[in-house]
Each structure stands twice: as C-alpha cells, then as structure tokens.
Scaffold this active site. Sequence first.
Site, PDB file in Angstrom:
ATOM      1  N   ASP A 284       0.886  -1.114  -0.043  1.00 32.40           N
ATOM      2  CA  ASP A 284      -0.103   0.022   0.076  1.00 32.40           C
ATOM      3  C   ASP A 284       0.898   1.157  -0.051  1.00 32.40           C
ATOM      4  O   ASP A 284       2.136   1.150   0.162  1.00 32.40           O
ATOM      5  CB  ASP A 284      -0.857   0.097   1.421  1.00 32.40           C
ATOM      6  CG  ASP A 284      -2.152   0.963   0.825  1.00 32.40           C
ATOM      7  OD1 ASP A 284      -2.167   1.730   0.035  1.00 32.40           O
ATOM      8  OD2 ASP A 284      -3.245   0.658   1.599  1.00 32.40           O
TER       9      ASP A 284
HETATM   10  C1  NOJ Z   1      -4.063   3.763   0.044  1.00 33.63           C
HETATM   11  C2  NOJ Z   1      -5.238   3.149   0.338  1.00 33.63           C
HETATM   12  O1  NOJ Z   1      -5.139   2.271   1.408  1.00 33.63           O
HETATM   13  C3  NOJ Z   1      -5.388   1.861  -0.851  1.00 33.63           C
HETATM   14  O2  NOJ Z   1      -6.510   1.283  -0.794  1.00 33.63           O
HETATM   15  C4  NOJ Z   1      -5.040   2.575  -1.928  1.00 33.63           C
HETATM   16  O3  NOJ Z   1      -5.414   1.718  -3.223  1.00 33.63           O
HETATM   17  C5  NOJ Z   1      -3.818   3.033  -2.186  1.00 33.63           C
HETATM   18  N1  NOJ Z   1      -3.641   4.332  -1.329  1.00 33.63           N
HETATM   19  C6  NOJ Z   1      -3.646   4.049  -3.484  1.00 33.63           C
HETATM   20  O4  NOJ Z   1      -4.303   5.109  -3.736  1.00 33.63           O
END
Ligand code: NOJ
Length: 780
Positions: A284
Amino acid sequence: MLAGCVPFTAAAQSLPAPNAQLASKELNGRVESLLKKMTLDEKIGQLVQFNGGYATGPGGTNLHNDELAAKGQVGSFLNIVGAEATNHYQHLAIEKSRLHIPILFGQDVIHGHRTTFPVPLAIAASWDPAAAELVAHYGATEARADGIPWVFSPMVDIARDPRWGRIIESNGEDPYLGSAMARAWVKGYQQDDLSKPDSAAVSVKHYAAYGAAIAGRDYNAVDMSEIALRQVYLEPYHAAVEAGAATLMSSFNSINGIPATANRHTLTDILRNEWGFDGFVVSDWGAVAELMNHSIGDGPTVARKALEAGVDMDMEGNLYGTVIADQVRSGKIPESVVSEAVRRILRVKFALGLFEHPYTTPGPAYDATPERRAAARKVAAETLVLLKNDPVEGVGVLLPFTSKAKKVALIGPLADNQRELLGAWAGNGDPKYVVTLRAALQERLGDRLLYAEGCGLLSGEDASVLNHVDFNRPMTADSHEPVPDDAKTIVEAVETAKKADVAILALGEPANWMEGEASSRATLGFTGAQEQLLEAIAATGKPIVLVVLAGRPLELKWAAGHVPAILEAWSPGIEAGHAVADVLFGDVNPSGKLPASLPRAVGQEPLYYAQMPTGRPARVDLSHFPRNAEEKFNSRYMDEDNSALFPFGWGLSYTRFTYAQPTLSRSVVPVAEVLASRGKSVVTVGVDVKNTGGVAGTEVVQLYIRNTAASVEQPVRELKGFARVTLAPGEQKHVEFPLGFDELNFWNAEIKQTVEPTTYKIWAGGSSLAKAETSLQIAE
Ligand code: NOJ
C-alpha cells in the site's frame, strides 16, 4: 445480467482456474528471455511505483517522472489518468528506455471508474454477486479506455466495526458473503482474459486483515488468533486468489506483531505456498517506508524485510529504488530475490498484453449515457434495504407511496447534494451526473413536492470548511464559508413539514469527509444537527419516511423507536434519486439485506452475528436493569441489549415470505465422506419459500449452520448459502443448498481444516434470525 432467481452457493459456482495466462509456458519464456537482458538497476526499476497525479496518501514524492520513464526506472505509475497522459509516459518508456518495457498504470476504481455505482458495502447489500460483476466490468471497461489496465480493487477486508471508515469499501462482516462478492468482483474486472480491451487486472486489498484494526481506528494494529485469521479474515482473499486475482496489495497494519507488509507468514507461506498465488504483490501507499515507524529496522532493513517477505512492488515509497541495489551488491540480498519479484511483475504486464498494445487510443469524452444510467439505477435499487415499514394509525403502512400522499416534504442535507450522494472515493466519477432525491421526486410529484435542507451535514466551524477540503492543498484563511445557522433552518424545515402530508428525511453523514480511508469515528450517530432536525420534524406528528444515506452502519436507535418507515440507502451513486424513488413508489420492491449489523449503541462494536459462544450467555435481551443473579451474571451490558438493532441479513419487502421447515436429502453422513468432499456436496438442504403477500418480490433466502460439538468452539451461527428468489404473489419455490466439506469444515487447534463427528443445527430464512430449523448428524 442481474440474477433473478439463480440459487447461489460457493459449491454451486464454478470458479475460473487460477489465472492460466500467468502460468503459460509461452508467456514465462518471454519473461525469462527479457529478465536475462536486464541490469540490476533496470530490475529494481520494475519494483518501483510512483504517484503521478493527485495524492491518495501522504507525501506524494516524485517530480522527475519523465526522466524515470525514459530510463526504465519506474515499473508503474498510479493516479495518471486518460489516454493522453498515460500515452505520454508510455512513449517515453517504450521509445527511450533500453529494453522498451511498458509501464503499468494503476488506479483506485472503487465503485465504478467514471460511471459511479453505489459504494461496495451497498453492492454487498444486494446479495447479488452478478451485480458486483457488472459494476466491476463497467469499471474495467472505462478504466482501460482511460489507459488504466490495473485497478486497486476489490477491497475484500472483513469489516465488523463501523467505526472503521473503510467499511464502506468492504462487503461487510461475513466471510461467506464476502467471498462470494470477492469472486464476483475479480471475475467482473478480469473476465477470463487479462488482455481483453475491457478487462483490467485487479489488486485485491488489503492483505491481510486490515479491517480488524483495534478499536476501529484506521491503520491500527491487528491482534487475533491464527484460527480467526484463517477462518474469518483470510477467506475472501483466498476466494479472490482462487478466482484468478492477478495482484494483491499488502496492508498497513501489523498482524500479531508482524507488519503485514513484511509478513512472510501471510505473504509467502500462505499466499504463495498454500494458495499457489502466481501474480505479484504491491505494497500500500508508502507502507514499505512506514515499516520504519513499526520499529522493525532502518530503511535498508525494512526494504529487505518487505522484499524477502514477498512484497514485489513498492508503492510511492521509493525505498526499493534507493536501498535495494546496494544490498544486492554487498551480498545482503541475493539478486535472485529481486529477479523473482521482477518476474512476477513482468508476467502480469505480458498477460495484460501491454507489450503488444502499450498505448491507449483516445476515445470520445465520457458521458453518462442512458445505457450506463440504466445499469447504475438497476444496481442501486437492488442495494436498498427496507429496515422498517410499520403501519401508522389511520394511514396504514407509508411505503410504497400511493396517491395517499398529496404533498410530500423532502427534508435533509443529503436530499439535494450531488457530491455526497456520489459516495466516498468515487475516483473519476463526477457529481454533476448525480440525480438527487430532490430531482427525482420532483419528476414524480411536480409541485406536490416541498423541500427544505433542514440543516448542514456538520455544525459550526467544521461545516464552514467542509466544502473547501482538498487534501492536496493547504487550507488558507479564506477556505471557509459562513458558519451555518442550523437552529434557523430547522425551524424553516418544521414549517415545510407542517404543509405536507408526509415527510421524507434524507439524513446521514458526509461521505467525502467522514467515510473511507482515514475516516474512523468514535460515535455513530447522524452528524451535525441532523438528529435534532429529525426529532423536530417528528414532533410535528407528520408521518416520516427516513432515508439513511451513509456508507457505514449508523446508530439509528432513536429513529427506529419513533419513525415508522426507514430505508437504508447507503451512497447510491449517479442514479441515487431515481433508485430511491423507484423503491419509495413501489416500482421496485426492495430486496436488499444488511451485509453488516446495525448497532443499538456504538459501545456494542465490534458487533456481528457470528459471535462465539460464552459460558454465560444472555438468554434474552433485557431492556431493564438486572433484578437477580440469574440476570446479572451473564455476558451482557448493564445499559443496553446485546442484539443488533437490525441484524445481519435483515431487510423487508412490500410482500411477505413464509418459510417451511428445511429438509435434508439425508440426515446422517459419515465423517469420512465429508472429509473427502472438497469442492463437492454430500447433502442437500431444501426449503420451500412462499410469497404470501399481495405483490411480486425477490427474497434473499439464507442458510445458516451451527456446529454444536467441535474440538474448537464455533460461532453461534454461520452463513453457508444464499439465493435470490423472485416469487409472484402466492407462488412457492423449492430452494436447495448443497453442503460438503467447504461449508462444514473449521480450523482446529493444529491449524488444519477439518470436520469431526457432530451435529449441525441448520436454519433457513430471510435474515440471521432465521427460525425454520433442522439438524444434520455427522457420524463416526
Ligand atoms: C491507500 C489505500 O489504502 C489503498 O486502498 C489505495 O489503493 C492506495 N492508497 C492507492 O491510492
């Protein structure tokens, strides 16, 4: 495409084999020959992903995208959207970089890309996997047309605590429903061929157990038994992997002390060795670098730990890009570890056909066409859950509306708010396409519709900055609107209600401010002065229909005690108003069922139906203070019932469904036969369901079991089958649910899936309170 009466069970659904494309010999031959030509720096470039657009996390870093693309030092970008923008970088990578490796563009596509459907929690409330599949397919088609062949979806984290704002992106509290939905989302995005122009690779997130954050506080630690992890939380990710998911995203949280982004147990032992996952794992946003905050080492150490645990790509952290090469050169990390991660990423790029078709042909500008609107409206109407529809004295039931209502007062801050009705994290969706409740009711009622906003979504200073929040820009002194005067607008709304025969209140919480990531709440009531508004309108004595618009279960206790009709409408997307009106006026008979329990009080959270037994169960819910030792020394609250206000699986219809006692194809099955029945059934549960009301309707028939004698205690009820069944008035259908190892197994103390001699109680019905019962014996 939406299912009518197709019985759905895990055993009945045929799963696509794990992505055959990724395993293909020809594809792997191409990967190997490319890999041989790559320098270490080029390999590490493939492991790096940068943000190229608006930030979806803290500290968007990269300013040299052109240079990185031209040098082959970036494997992927996120948040660069559109044919023109993606082609720009792709041309640099293909034409300027030494090995011409295409860039993989990824983005969050949460509930549609440009056509915004209801939020995922709402789609789960349809209990219709075909609806999720349809939404995913629209998302893939539109994302791909925008140069994005990789979507960061579906989120399949089990969410049992609505304080956690990301429950909105989830399929709710149950692993069986969650797994069915996970399969459908994956199938809808990827179809059976990643290279199709209307397919996109998924990134199943957030692996693992992100939804179990302690106290519902986002990014918080997760601490649970290995059995709970396996039996509840890992199930939907496993289902998604079995459905062929091409990539997974590792989560921010730690699991039992080991951060998920450096967790070899989940990322390699389970994901790859047990499940045979052959795609790649992306971290993430910034999660690799954030491992330093988890205090498991400095930059080089945490990057090594993440890579060796099985995180192949570093999202927007730039740690792999800066600290891996030296460690390979100094012998700390074997180059084979880097090569393996590259191999996994290249496989997906080849499978997507990016080497053959790296560019996107610009298409016409997006428009919410009638066909798209029809799909959004149909799905949205299917997600609405009628929580309550009690008769009002002298009037009868309020819903569906008939000519009885001469004048309707529509009141509330969500009645005419395009941005909020679109829902949280609508990505590239545009509020201008949203048909609000006010617009839709106006179409039906003309000047019989009265309207008052009633109050703001937030009060005071919070409300005055709400419209200006932009996470990519610092607030300035003029980023304020006048503080709203709720007291005055509530009085105006009361006057409006007095002029009408019935009031519809559209209340909830601000989706774009208080739902989704980093949006945990410590309370679960309506925000701002909305509860006061509701109470003031109720005091007029006018009959009220409450439409709840929120991406999480809210605390509706006062409303449930004072308002005769309540419709849970979530965040319905671009066709919000039409879908809600379709149900209010009875053009669509509601069929949604809750995918998550609605609490009486926030203090009950985490609240879910599949509770473990206790030695001192509260036999009944007591609304009074305990009066004796029998009542006192139980597992219960002093000041509130244990039960949900509206339980999992709950949802009413404008007709009535009656259940006969379920029957079994046989009542005793030898344990050896069950143990040998993976993917098969050994017994069939049949139940007759009859529409005993006056109009046609669709019922979600639900099957629950309880294992009454296992070596490890089992939940008091578990969902093990469901089917959407459409019945004409007076019509009866026989619904069958196959049961075998997949439905009857549990994880034992040796962390093995097993079935033991026991008796299962079995219930069929229209919610987790199902009463029609039988039992199945598993013999020695
Ligand atoms: C953080 C989020 O937790 C995740 O769901 C997302 O895909 C990524 N950022 C990218 O935006």
